[in-house]
Design an enzyme around this catalytic site. Structure first.
Site, PDB file in Angstrom:
ATOM      1  N   SER A   1     -81.156  26.577  50.207  1.00 47.77           N
ATOM      2  CA  SER A   1     -79.712  26.687  50.024  1.00 47.77           C
ATOM      3  C   SER A   1     -78.990  25.965  51.157  1.00 47.77           C
TER       4      SER A   1
ATOM      5  N   GLU B   1     -64.701  31.801  42.549  1.00 42.77           N
ATOM      6  CA  GLU B   1     -63.674  32.769  42.951  1.00 42.77           C
ATOM      7  C   GLU B   1     -64.033  34.151  42.387  1.00 42.77           C
TER       8      GLU B   1
ATOM      9  N   HIS C   1     -63.493  33.867  38.684  1.00 42.06           N
ATOM     10  CA  HIS C   1     -63.897  32.652  37.971  1.00 42.06           C
ATOM     11  C   HIS C   1     -65.159  32.065  38.594  1.00 42.06           C
TER      12      HIS C   1
ATOM     13  N   LEU D   1     -72.018  19.310  42.302  1.00 44.29           N
ATOM     14  CA  LEU D   1     -73.034  20.244  41.800  1.00 44.29           C
ATOM     15  C   LEU D   1     -74.270  19.494  41.336  1.00 44.29           C
TER      16      LEU D   1
ATOM     17  N   ALA E   1     -76.703  19.132  44.249  1.00 45.57           N
ATOM     18  CA  ALA E   1     -77.400  20.356  44.656  1.00 45.57           C
ATOM     19  C   ALA E   1     -78.332  20.856  43.546  1.00 45.57           C
TER      20      ALA E   1
ATOM     21  N   GLN F   1    -111.206  36.679  32.465  1.00 44.97           N
ATOM     22  CA  GLN F   1    -110.491  35.730  31.585  1.00 44.97           C
ATOM     23  C   GLN F   1    -108.975  35.926  31.620  1.00 44.97           C
TER      24      GLN F   1
ATOM     25  N   GLU G   1     -75.173  27.646  40.908  1.00 46.36           N
ATOM     26  CA  GLU G   1     -75.212  26.234  40.489  1.00 46.36           C
ATOM     27  C   GLU G   1     -75.280  26.110  38.971  1.00 46.36           C
TER      28      GLU G   1
ATOM     29  N   THR H   1     -75.337  29.103  35.756  1.00 43.92           N
ATOM     30  CA  THR H   1     -76.369  30.075  35.356  1.00 43.92           C
ATOM     31  C   THR H   1     -77.294  29.408  34.334  1.00 43.92           C
TER      32      THR H   1
ATOM     33  N   PHE I   1     -68.768  26.674  25.210  1.00 43.30           N
ATOM     34  CA  PHE I   1     -68.437  27.446  26.412  1.00 43.30           C
ATOM     35  C   PHE I   1     -67.264  28.395  26.150  1.00 43.30           C
TER      36      PHE I   1
HETATM   37  P1  TGC Z   1     -65.588  19.744  31.267  1.00 40.91           P
HETATM   38  O1  TGC Z   1     -64.466  19.460  30.331  1.00 40.91           O
HETATM   39  O2  TGC Z   1     -66.981  19.712  30.760  1.00 40.91           O
HETATM   40  O3  TGC Z   1     -65.485  18.759  32.517  1.00 40.91           O
HETATM   41  C1  TGC Z   1     -64.294  18.577  33.257  1.00 40.91           C
HETATM   42  C2  TGC Z   1     -64.388  17.197  33.878  1.00 40.91           C
HETATM   43  O4  TGC Z   1     -65.494  17.161  34.796  1.00 40.91           O
HETATM   44  C3  TGC Z   1     -66.483  16.207  34.340  1.00 40.91           C
HETATM   45  N1  TGC Z   1     -67.791  16.839  34.554  1.00 40.91           N
HETATM   46  C4  TGC Z   1     -68.676  16.402  35.438  1.00 40.91           C
HETATM   47  N2  TGC Z   1     -68.667  15.351  36.254  1.00 40.91           N
HETATM   48  C5  TGC Z   1     -69.741  15.169  37.036  1.00 40.91           C
HETATM   49  N3  TGC Z   1     -70.782  16.017  37.045  1.00 40.91           N
HETATM   50  C6  TGC Z   1     -70.822  17.105  36.250  1.00 40.91           C
HETATM   51  N4  TGC Z   1     -71.860  17.968  36.309  1.00 40.91           N
HETATM   52  C7  TGC Z   1     -69.739  17.331  35.383  1.00 40.91           C
HETATM   53  N5  TGC Z   1     -69.443  18.292  34.469  1.00 40.91           N
HETATM   54  C8  TGC Z   1     -68.248  17.965  33.966  1.00 40.91           C
HETATM   55  C9  TGC Z   1     -66.165  15.966  32.873  1.00 40.91           C
HETATM   56  O5  TGC Z   1     -66.611  14.705  32.470  1.00 40.91           O
HETATM   57  C10 TGC Z   1     -64.661  16.095  32.853  1.00 40.91           C
HETATM   58  O6  TGC Z   1     -64.117  14.909  33.388  1.00 40.91           O
HETATM   59  P2  TGC Z   1     -62.733  14.327  32.792  1.00 40.91           P
HETATM   60  O7  TGC Z   1     -62.526  13.081  33.572  1.00 40.91           O
HETATM   61  O8  TGC Z   1     -63.005  14.097  31.345  1.00 40.91           O
HETATM   62  O9  TGC Z   1     -61.705  15.382  33.054  1.00 40.91           O
HETATM   63  O10 TGC Z   1     -65.276  21.123  31.973  1.00 40.91           O
HETATM   64  P3  TGC Z   1     -65.366  22.597  31.445  1.00 40.91           P
HETATM   65  O11 TGC Z   1     -64.243  23.335  32.072  1.00 40.91           O
HETATM   66  O12 TGC Z   1     -65.525  22.611  29.948  1.00 40.91           O
HETATM   67  O13 TGC Z   1     -66.702  23.175  32.132  1.00 40.91           O
HETATM   68  C11 TGC Z   1     -67.923  22.764  31.839  1.00 40.91           C
HETATM   69  C12 TGC Z   1     -68.987  23.605  32.583  1.00 40.91           C
HETATM   70  C13 TGC Z   1     -69.019  25.033  32.080  1.00 40.91           C
HETATM   71  C14 TGC Z   1     -70.297  22.926  32.302  1.00 40.91           C
HETATM   72  C15 TGC Z   1     -68.697  23.603  34.103  1.00 40.91           C
HETATM   73  O14 TGC Z   1     -67.533  24.297  34.392  1.00 40.91           O
HETATM   74  C16 TGC Z   1     -69.836  24.186  34.908  1.00 40.91           C
HETATM   75  O15 TGC Z   1     -70.771  23.482  35.256  1.00 40.91           O
HETATM   76  N6  TGC Z   1     -69.757  25.524  35.256  1.00 40.91           N
HETATM   77  C17 TGC Z   1     -70.717  26.148  36.146  1.00 40.91           C
HETATM   78  C18 TGC Z   1     -70.062  26.382  37.480  1.00 40.91           C
HETATM   79  C19 TGC Z   1     -71.042  26.214  38.605  1.00 40.91           C
HETATM   80  O16 TGC Z   1     -72.121  25.690  38.466  1.00 40.91           O
HETATM   81  N7  TGC Z   1     -70.651  26.634  39.805  1.00 40.91           N
HETATM   82  C20 TGC Z   1     -71.441  26.434  40.947  1.00 40.91           C
HETATM   83  C21 TGC Z   1     -70.683  26.725  42.214  1.00 40.91           C
HETATM   84  S1  TGC Z   1     -71.463  26.078  43.680  1.00 40.91           S
HETATM   85  C22 TGC Z   1     -72.838  27.018  43.873  1.00 40.91           C
HETATM   86  O17 TGC Z   1     -73.226  27.802  43.088  1.00 40.91           O
HETATM   87  C23 TGC Z   1     -73.581  26.775  45.102  1.00 40.91           C
HETATM   88  S2  TGC Z   1     -75.004  27.716  45.289  1.00 40.91           S
HETATM   89  C24 TGC Z   1     -75.734  26.650  46.320  1.00 40.91           C
HETATM   90  C25 TGC Z   1     -76.890  27.093  47.065  1.00 40.91           C
HETATM   91  O18 TGC Z   1     -76.783  28.028  47.888  1.00 40.91           O
HETATM   92  O19 TGC Z   1     -77.933  26.429  46.888  1.00 40.91           O
HETATM   93  P1  FAD Z   2     -70.010  34.872  35.462  1.00 43.83           P
HETATM   94  O1  FAD Z   2     -69.493  33.501  35.253  1.00 43.83           O
HETATM   95  O2  FAD Z   2     -69.066  36.013  35.433  1.00 43.83           O
HETATM   96  O3  FAD Z   2     -71.196  35.138  34.425  1.00 43.83           O
HETATM   97  C1  FAD Z   2     -71.740  36.435  34.178  1.00 43.83           C
HETATM   98  C2  FAD Z   2     -72.757  36.320  33.044  1.00 43.83           C
HETATM   99  O4  FAD Z   2     -72.096  35.820  31.863  1.00 43.83           O
HETATM  100  C3  FAD Z   2     -73.873  35.337  33.330  1.00 43.83           C
HETATM  101  O5  FAD Z   2     -75.088  35.804  32.794  1.00 43.83           O
HETATM  102  C4  FAD Z   2     -73.431  34.065  32.602  1.00 43.83           C
HETATM  103  O6  FAD Z   2     -74.515  33.219  32.234  1.00 43.83           O
HETATM  104  C5  FAD Z   2     -72.741  34.657  31.382  1.00 43.83           C
HETATM  105  N1  FAD Z   2     -71.751  33.742  30.829  1.00 43.83           N
HETATM  106  C6  FAD Z   2     -70.643  33.221  31.424  1.00 43.83           C
HETATM  107  N2  FAD Z   2     -70.000  32.380  30.616  1.00 43.83           N
HETATM  108  C7  FAD Z   2     -70.709  32.340  29.459  1.00 43.83           C
HETATM  109  C8  FAD Z   2     -70.560  31.625  28.227  1.00 43.83           C
HETATM  110  N3  FAD Z   2     -69.552  30.766  28.001  1.00 43.83           N
HETATM  111  N4  FAD Z   2     -71.482  31.856  27.252  1.00 43.83           N
HETATM  112  C9  FAD Z   2     -72.530  32.697  27.463  1.00 43.83           C
HETATM  113  N5  FAD Z   2     -72.722  33.390  28.604  1.00 43.83           N
HETATM  114  C10 FAD Z   2     -71.824  33.207  29.601  1.00 43.83           C
HETATM  115  N6  FAD Z   2     -70.434  29.393  44.589  1.00 43.83           N
HETATM  116  C11 FAD Z   2     -69.812  28.417  45.319  1.00 43.83           C
HETATM  117  O7  FAD Z   2     -68.771  27.908  44.927  1.00 43.83           O
HETATM  118  N7  FAD Z   2     -70.346  27.994  46.500  1.00 43.83           N
HETATM  119  C12 FAD Z   2     -71.489  28.503  47.019  1.00 43.83           C
HETATM  120  O8  FAD Z   2     -71.939  28.080  48.089  1.00 43.83           O
HETATM  121  C13 FAD Z   2     -72.151  29.537  46.291  1.00 43.83           C
HETATM  122  N8  FAD Z   2     -73.263  30.122  46.792  1.00 43.83           N
HETATM  123  C14 FAD Z   2     -73.830  31.188  46.138  1.00 43.83           C
HETATM  124  C15 FAD Z   2     -74.906  31.851  46.721  1.00 43.83           C
HETATM  125  C16 FAD Z   2     -75.472  32.950  46.090  1.00 43.83           C
HETATM  126  C17 FAD Z   2     -76.606  33.669  46.739  1.00 43.83           C
HETATM  127  C18 FAD Z   2     -74.978  33.375  44.828  1.00 43.83           C
HETATM  128  C19 FAD Z   2     -75.608  34.528  44.133  1.00 43.83           C
HETATM  129  C20 FAD Z   2     -73.923  32.718  44.251  1.00 43.83           C
HETATM  130  C21 FAD Z   2     -73.314  31.623  44.902  1.00 43.83           C
HETATM  131  N9  FAD Z   2     -72.199  30.969  44.357  1.00 43.83           N
HETATM  132  C22 FAD Z   2     -71.575  29.956  45.058  1.00 43.83           C
HETATM  133  C23 FAD Z   2     -71.581  31.467  43.135  1.00 43.83           C
HETATM  134  C24 FAD Z   2     -72.278  31.004  41.866  1.00 43.83           C
HETATM  135  O9  FAD Z   2     -72.058  29.661  41.624  1.00 43.83           O
HETATM  136  C25 FAD Z   2     -71.775  31.868  40.703  1.00 43.83           C
HETATM  137  O10 FAD Z   2     -72.300  33.154  40.902  1.00 43.83           O
HETATM  138  C26 FAD Z   2     -72.171  31.315  39.348  1.00 43.83           C
HETATM  139  O11 FAD Z   2     -71.524  30.107  39.072  1.00 43.83           O
HETATM  140  C27 FAD Z   2     -71.900  32.327  38.205  1.00 43.83           C
HETATM  141  O12 FAD Z   2     -70.620  32.835  38.277  1.00 43.83           O
HETATM  142  P2  FAD Z   2     -70.359  34.439  38.257  1.00 43.83           P
HETATM  143  O13 FAD Z   2     -71.265  35.055  39.269  1.00 43.83           O
HETATM  144  O14 FAD Z   2     -68.906  34.622  38.424  1.00 43.83           O
HETATM  145  O15 FAD Z   2     -70.839  34.916  36.850  1.00 43.83           O
END
Ligand code: TGC
Ligand code: FAD
Length: 396
Positions: free
Chosen positions: A98, A140, A143, A248, A251, A288, A372, A374, A392
């Site tokens: 991470s 957030e 969200h 994303l 990562a 086995q 990153e 789910t 979605f």
């Molecule tokens: P959508 O309409 O699909 O896209 C909006 C705009 O963004 C572009 N786009 C991307 N561009 C580059 N890379 C990607 N992966 C992209 N995904 C989308 C897309 O082309 C569009 O561009 P434009 O110019 O047309 O406006 O957006 P949506 O709102 O429908 O959402 C799609 C969805 C659900 C796939 C996206 O919101 C998503 O990936 N949600 C998951 C959120 C997430 O992964 N959060 C992670 C937070 S960081 C974290 O967890 C760190 S943990 C790290 C660690 O400790 O290792």
């Molecule tokens: P939610 O979005 O509320 O989802 C809850 C459940 O509903 C999940 O099972 C999900 O798959 C399901 N769900 C949601 N939407 C749908 C759909 N459309 N259809 C079907 N199922 C759905 N975030 C950052 O920005 N930066 C960081 O550095 C970062 N680090 C993290 C480190 C750790 C250890 C953890 C646990 C999380 C971290 N996160 C970070 C947050 C992480 O990216 C979010 O937890 C993740 O994106 C999921 O969001 P949520 O927890 O709000 O779950």
């Protein structure tokens, strides 16, 4: 089967360059000697590893921002090498990966890709050397999977921006020297990115504790309350939600390799155990049912290694798509999750002891499965790619 490299069944090593293998072996040697011994106590006591100290050593070994070009004091290696580094750190503990993936893909990458020349010169060398630590605030309280609905806001006021919002579940939020903050512009409605420095008035950081996962690492929350920053702190090339989502990708790529590291560590741990441990008068390895589990692990590890390797080459050629990255993240994390649980089971009662790594990996991977994007979100990204229909959000 090669006894010294039991999980390289398809000679995947032959697909790596000498330089890539050299980085992997030096990183592995350092981690096994200096970091693995620290992990059990850190995890048990939920006392995060000292990333201030470790970060500097990681920096010396070129482990931070491996794929960012050399010009800003960065290692200038390729994506495959970044992947191998992630594999090696996650073999030890997911919190280490991470730290590496967030620093490289979520802090250095946005500055390099969307930052100004001044921002690159100011921050990249310090991040690459581990002198400063960064975090990435997208999620957030209300969200997570749907960042487009973020409530964080930015508003231009003369030469300054006023920032408001809370970001939670943020890796290293409590100790970060800088935070990458994503917010929607009140005036033009677009998502913008900012670099907010620790100590800026209105910037509050705190840790989240009592975690049942990622206990050797730090996760926290930060909030910005009428926080004012000059326009120079805005990432000038970040114009919309696509900017944070593109970070994303970096990562997620690292995670797809890191997951292989977990699977390898579990496989190797359990393989030596079942050869030694006897029940009913013979080693467990002679049964086995045990062999079936080992064969399953080897098959899934081999497929995951090939997916990670191919994705690395596509990344190096600048051809990898978001969907290809999703497939790798989803598949490799899923199989590592299954393998960690199976390894725990095969160790019997010893499997619940922290003296063996599978139970720790098993708990950590619940975070990896969730962050990153789910597992569900990656399924839907693939579903959209296959059908052309997004599933979605539904109109209710
Ligand atoms: P959508 O309409 O699909 O896209 C909006 C705009 O963004 C572009 N786009 C991307 N561009 C580059 N890379 C990607 N992966 C992209 N995904 C989308 C897309 O082309 C569009 O561009 P434009 O110019 O047309 O406006 O957006 P949506 O709102 O429908 O959402 C799609 C969805 C659900 C796939 C996206 O919101 C998503 O990936 N949600 C998951 C959120 C997430 O992964 N959060 C992670 C937070 S960081 C974290 O967890 C760190 S943990 C790290 C660690 O400790 O290792
Ligand atoms: P939610 O979005 O509320 O989802 C809850 C459940 O509903 C999940 O099972 C999900 O798959 C399901 N769900 C949601 N939407 C749908 C759909 N459309 N259809 C079907 N199922 C759905 N975030 C950052 O920005 N930066 C960081 O550095 C970062 N680090 C993290 C480190 C750790 C250890 C953890 C646990 C999380 C971290 N996160 C970070 C947050 C992480 O990216 C979010 O937890 C993740 O994106 C999921 O969001 P949520 O927890 O709000 O779950």
């Amino acid at each position: 089967i090669n006894v010294s490299r039991p999980a390289d069944f398809y000679n995947i090593d032959e697909l790596l360059t000498d330089e890539e293998k050299l980085v992997r072996s030096s990183v592995r040697e350092f981690l096994e000697k200096e970091v693995r011994p620290l992990v059990i106590d850190a995890w048990h006591e939920e006392k995060p590893l000292n990333f201030r100290e470790l970060g500097k050593k990681f920096g010396e070994l070129g482990m931070l921002g491996a794929f960012i070009p050399e010009e800003y004091g960065c290692p200038g290696m390729n994506y495959t090498t970044f992947g191998l580094i992630c594999q090696e750190v996650e073999r030890i503990d997911s919190a280490l990966r991470s730290f590496v993936a967030v620093t490289s893909g979520l802090v250095m990458y946005p500055i390099w890709r969307y930052g100004s020349e001044e921002q690159k010169k100011k921050y990249l060398p310090k991040l690459a050397s581990g002198e400063i630590i960064g975090c990435f605030g997208l999620t957030e309280p209300n969200h997570g999977s749907d960042p487009a609905s973020m409530e964080a806001r930015c508003k231009k006021d003369g030469d300054e921006w006023i920032l408001n919002g809370t970001k939670t579940w943020i890796t290293e939020a409590d100790i970060a020297d800088i935070a990458i903050f994503w917010a929607r512009d009140v005036d033009d409605g677009r998502v913008k990115g900012f670099i907010v420095e620790k100590g800026t008035k209105g910037f509050h950081q705190s840790a989240l504790t009592k975690k049942g996962s990622m206990r050797a690492g730090g996760v926290g929350e930060f909030s910005l309350v009428n926080c004012r920053v000059p326009d120079e702190q805005r990432l000038p090339e970040a114009k919309g939600l696509g900017a944070p989502l593109s970070c994303l990708n970096q990562a997620r790529f690292g995670i797809s390799w890191g997951a292989v590291g977990i699977a390898l560590d579990c496989f190797e741990t359990v393989l030596s155990y079942v050869k030694e441990r006897k029940q009913f008068g013979t080693p467990l390895a002679s049964f086995q049912l045990v062999q079936e589990k080992l064969a399953y692990m080897l098959i899934e590890i081999t497929k995951a290694q090939l997916v990670a390797w191919r994705l690395g080459r596509l990344m190096d050629e600048g051809r990898a798509t978001t969907e290809q990255i999703s497939l790798a993240k989803k598949n490799n994390v899923k199989i590592a999750r299954d393998i960690a649980r199976l390894a725990r089971e095969m160790l019997g009662a010893n499997g619940i002891s922290l003296d063996y790594s599978p139970i720790r990996h098993m708990a950590n991977i619940e975070s990896v499965y969730t962050y990153e994007g789910t597992d569900d979100i990656h399924t839907l990204i693939l579903g959209r790619a296959i059908t052309g229909i997004q599933a979605f959000r539904r109109e209710l």
